[in-house]
Design a protein around this motif. Structure first.
Motif, PDB file in Angstrom:
ATOM      1  N   ARG A 133       0.836  -1.208   0.000  1.00  0.00           N
ATOM      2  CA  ARG A 133       0.000   0.000   0.000  1.00  0.00           C
ATOM      3  C   ARG A 133       0.870   1.257   0.000  1.00  0.00           C
ATOM      4  O   ARG A 133       0.580   2.213  -0.726  1.00  0.00           O
ATOM      5  N   ARG A 134       1.927   1.249   0.789  1.00  0.00           N
ATOM      6  CA  ARG A 134       2.775   2.444   0.915  1.00  0.00           C
ATOM      7  C   ARG A 134       3.664   2.648  -0.311  1.00  0.00           C
ATOM      8  O   ARG A 134       3.913   3.783  -0.714  1.00  0.00           O
ATOM      9  N   TYR A 135       4.161   1.554  -0.887  1.00  0.00           N
ATOM     10  CA  TYR A 135       5.134   1.659  -1.983  1.00  0.00           C
ATOM     11  C   TYR A 135       4.654   0.869  -3.199  1.00  0.00           C
ATOM     12  O   TYR A 135       5.302  -0.103  -3.624  1.00  0.00           O
ATOM     13  N   PRO A 136       3.557   1.259  -3.809  1.00  0.00           N
ATOM     14  CA  PRO A 136       3.016   0.475  -4.932  1.00  0.00           C
ATOM     15  C   PRO A 136       3.969   0.371  -6.117  1.00  0.00           C
ATOM     16  O   PRO A 136       3.959  -0.635  -6.826  1.00  0.00           O
ATOM     17  N   ALA A 137       4.799   1.378  -6.329  1.00  0.00           N
ATOM     18  CA  ALA A 137       5.708   1.348  -7.475  1.00  0.00           C
ATOM     19  C   ALA A 137       6.827   0.320  -7.307  1.00  0.00           C
ATOM     20  O   ALA A 137       7.486  -0.037  -8.283  1.00  0.00           O
ATOM     21  N   LEU A 138       7.026  -0.163  -6.083  1.00  0.00           N
ATOM     22  CA  LEU A 138       8.104  -1.118  -5.820  1.00  0.00           C
ATOM     23  C   LEU A 138       7.650  -2.567  -5.942  1.00  0.00           C
ATOM     24  O   LEU A 138       8.472  -3.483  -5.862  1.00  0.00           O
ATOM     25  N   ILE A 139       6.351  -2.798  -6.133  1.00  0.00           N
ATOM     26  CA  ILE A 139       5.791  -4.144  -6.041  1.00  0.00           C
ATOM     27  C   ILE A 139       5.159  -4.550  -7.362  1.00  0.00           C
ATOM     28  O   ILE A 139       4.292  -3.850  -7.891  1.00  0.00           O
ATOM     29  N   GLY A 140       5.566  -5.710  -7.884  1.00  0.00           N
ATOM     30  CA  GLY A 140       4.920  -6.251  -9.068  1.00  0.00           C
ATOM     31  C   GLY A 140       3.732  -7.136  -8.730  1.00  0.00           C
ATOM     32  O   GLY A 140       2.716  -7.128  -9.428  1.00  0.00           O
ATOM     33  N   SER A 141       3.842  -7.922  -7.651  1.00  0.00           N
ATOM     34  CA  SER A 141       2.774  -8.832  -7.256  1.00  0.00           C
ATOM     35  C   SER A 141       2.969  -9.245  -5.805  1.00  0.00           C
ATOM     36  O   SER A 141       4.049  -9.059  -5.225  1.00  0.00           O
ATOM     37  N   LEU A 142       1.909  -9.821  -5.233  1.00  0.00           N
ATOM     38  CA  LEU A 142       1.919 -10.248  -3.829  1.00  0.00           C
ATOM     39  C   LEU A 142       1.459 -11.690  -3.718  1.00  0.00           C
ATOM     40  O   LEU A 142       0.497 -12.099  -4.381  1.00  0.00           O
ATOM     41  N   VAL A 143       2.124 -12.440  -2.852  1.00  0.00           N
ATOM     42  CA  VAL A 143       1.639 -13.754  -2.431  1.00  0.00           C
ATOM     43  C   VAL A 143       1.480 -13.711  -0.915  1.00  0.00           C
ATOM     44  O   VAL A 143       2.445 -13.431  -0.194  1.00  0.00           O
ATOM     45  N   LEU A 144       0.268 -13.971  -0.450  1.00  0.00           N
ATOM     46  CA  LEU A 144      -0.039 -13.954   0.977  1.00  0.00           C
ATOM     47  C   LEU A 144      -0.369 -15.379   1.400  1.00  0.00           C
ATOM     48  O   LEU A 144      -1.400 -15.925   1.011  1.00  0.00           O
ATOM     49  N   SER A 145       0.519 -15.993   2.168  1.00  0.00           N
ATOM     50  CA  SER A 145       0.359 -17.383   2.569  1.00  0.00           C
ATOM     51  C   SER A 145      -0.089 -17.460   4.023  1.00  0.00           C
ATOM     52  O   SER A 145       0.512 -16.825   4.894  1.00  0.00           O
ATOM     53  N   ALA A 146      -1.160 -18.234   4.269  1.00  0.00           N
ATOM     54  CA  ALA A 146      -1.743 -18.305   5.613  1.00  0.00           C
ATOM     55  C   ALA A 146      -1.911 -16.892   6.175  1.00  0.00           C
ATOM     56  O   ALA A 146      -1.422 -16.580   7.250  1.00  0.00           O
ATOM     57  N   PRO A 147      -2.598 -16.001   5.425  1.00  0.00           N
ATOM     58  CA  PRO A 147      -2.626 -14.590   5.799  1.00  0.00           C
ATOM     59  C   PRO A 147      -3.386 -14.349   7.094  1.00  0.00           C
ATOM     60  O   PRO A 147      -4.227 -15.158   7.503  1.00  0.00           O
ATOM     61  N   ASN A 148      -3.075 -13.211   7.705  1.00  0.00           N
ATOM     62  CA  ASN A 148      -3.661 -12.852   8.990  1.00  0.00           C
ATOM     63  C   ASN A 148      -4.347 -11.499   8.863  1.00  0.00           C
ATOM     64  O   ASN A 148      -3.768 -10.566   8.297  1.00  0.00           O
ATOM     65  N   VAL A 149      -5.562 -11.375   9.382  1.00  0.00           N
ATOM     66  CA  VAL A 149      -6.247 -10.082   9.330  1.00  0.00           C
ATOM     67  C   VAL A 149      -5.682  -9.102  10.339  1.00  0.00           C
ATOM     68  O   VAL A 149      -5.959  -7.908  10.276  1.00  0.00           O
ATOM     69  N   ALA A 150      -4.861  -9.600  11.289  1.00  0.00           N
ATOM     70  CA  ALA A 150      -4.281  -8.801  12.371  1.00  0.00           C
ATOM     71  C   ALA A 150      -5.368  -8.369  13.348  1.00  0.00           C
ATOM     72  O   ALA A 150      -6.530  -8.740  13.216  1.00  0.00           O
TER      73      ALA A 150
END
Length: 289
Positions: A133-150
């Motif tokens: 969210r903070r650095y969108p230009a630095l990220i091509g894609s995301l993999v969230l494994s066993a993600p946590n809502v916090a």
């Protein structure tokens, strides 16, 4: 879960890359400088796949990704601030944005301008979403494994009670059976080769780093973050995950970001990167492409 395939067994049998330290400039560290530990494998000229571990783990948890992805990527996994010999965030409290700041400092220190894919497991998924969210230009894609809502949506006395309960258990000097920890993270029929690696994941933890990371969980709520992240997102969930059950975590994230893709790992638990490494690696390759 089924027996390990020959490929998975081979991935899990490989040695880890050595730990390396980077000198990182960031306001989150005392004196605005800190040391960050990481492991890396693969050609430095290849696209970068960066891995973020969970609360009870370290860079060592990505053994099978170093082995299986380093032909296609420069694979890097950090020891988060306060884990292993990485410098701790200054002060007692730490928010998720502090880890985002530290991660951005690590990328600058390593001269990395863009990630083909950012992988976050469990607590690491919270850091990964906040970073994207903070650095969108630095990220091509995301993999969230066993993600946590916090836990940032909990307030008042309920928040204080839950936070204090978590902190009360966070002490690496308290003797806890490795087998008991693995039993919570894995399924009863997990192969011994996987279980042996999982039982050692806590070796890189420190009490202060653990407690800071716990506090950070109470400063974010990822269903509020994920709608602002527009890169491709893959959400991986084990159907037998006892730590972050699909209904309580991944399902909420998918409802908040329905354009994300969902990958269910039938009959697997919380540590998908070690339980089903070749399938995990295939998801990383696909979304990075």
């Amino acid at each position: 879960m089924a027996e390990l395939s020959p490929l998975d067994a081979e991935l899990l049998a490989q040695d880890l890359p050595a730990l390396t330290q980077a000198d990182v400039a960031s306001t989150v560290f005392s004196g605005q400088r800190g040391k960050m530990e990481y492991r890396a494998a693969g050609d430095p000229n290849k696209p970068v796949a960066l891995m973020l571990h969970g609360l009870g783990s370290s860079s060592a948890g990505y053994r099978a990704q170093f082995a299986g992805l380093s032909r296609d990527f420069r694979v890097i996994a950090w020891n988060a601030p306060g884990f292993g010999d990485s410098s701790q965030i200054q002060g007692q409290d730490a928010g998720i944005e502090d880890y985002v700041n530290a991660l951005e400092g690590l990328l600058r220190a390593l001269g990395i301008r863009r990630l083909a894919v950012l992988v976050g497991s469990s607590w690491g998924s919270v850091v990964a979403l906040a970073f994207a969210r903070r650095y969108p230009a630095l990220i091509g894609s995301l993999v969230l494994s066993a993600p946590n809502v916090a836990r940032g949506h909990i307030t008042g006395e309920a928040r204080d009670a839950e936070l204090n309960a978590w902190l009360g258990m966070a002490d690496v000097d308290v003797l806890v059976s490795r087998a008991a920890i693995a039993n919570r993270l894995l399924t009863p029929d997990t192969p011994a080769q996987v279980r042996q690696h999982v039982e050692r994941l806590r070796d890189g933890m420190t009490t202060d780093g653990w407690r800071q990371a716990i506090r950070s969980l109470f400063t974010a709520y990822t269903p509020d973050i994920i709608p602002e992240v527009r890169c491709p997102i893959a959400i991986l969930s084990g159907t037998l995950d006892q730590v972050a059950p699909y209904r309580d975590h991944a399902e909420r994230l998918l409802a908040a970001a329905p354009w994300s893709t969902s990958q269910l790992f039938e009959d697997y638990g919380h540590i998908l990167k070690l339980e089903a490494p070749s399938k995990f690696n295939a998801v990383v390759r696909e979304i990075a492409a």
